[in-house]
Design a protein around this motif. Sequence first.
Motif, short mmCIF file in Angstrom:
data_model
loop_
_atom_site.label_atom_id
_atom_site.label_comp_id
_atom_site.label_asym_id
_atom_site.label_seq_id
_atom_site.Cartn_x
_atom_site.Cartn_y
_atom_site.Cartn_z
N THR A 78 55.07 66.01 80.03
CA THR A 78 55.95 66.88 79.24
C THR A 78 56.72 67.86 80.11
N ARG A 81 60.42 68.29 79.00
CA ARG A 81 60.64 68.39 77.58
C ARG A 81 60.53 69.83 77.12
N THR A 83 58.82 72.52 75.29
CA THR A 83 57.45 72.60 74.79
C THR A 83 57.25 73.70 73.76
#
Length: 84
Positions: A78, A81, A83
Amino acid sequence: MASTEVERHTGVDVEEVPSAQWGWSSGSVRGYQIGGTIVGIFFLLLTIGNHQGHVEDLFMIGFALLTFGLVARSVYTTRNRDTR
């Protein structure tokens, strides 16, 4: 005239889950990562004590390593990305 607003698709139908419109329908990845780190540290703290044998210590260290590995995997997957 076409709208210039960007619609975000989260995979959750807003009519079924009204809070999805504000982004509240999924868990916080960063919160899970912090929680996993705290649990891993807790496992390591459980090795301190008056144990006669060290089998429990090996299991606690193994669980801590597994937990830290899962957190590291989550951070790796992640990293690019949002979060929240």
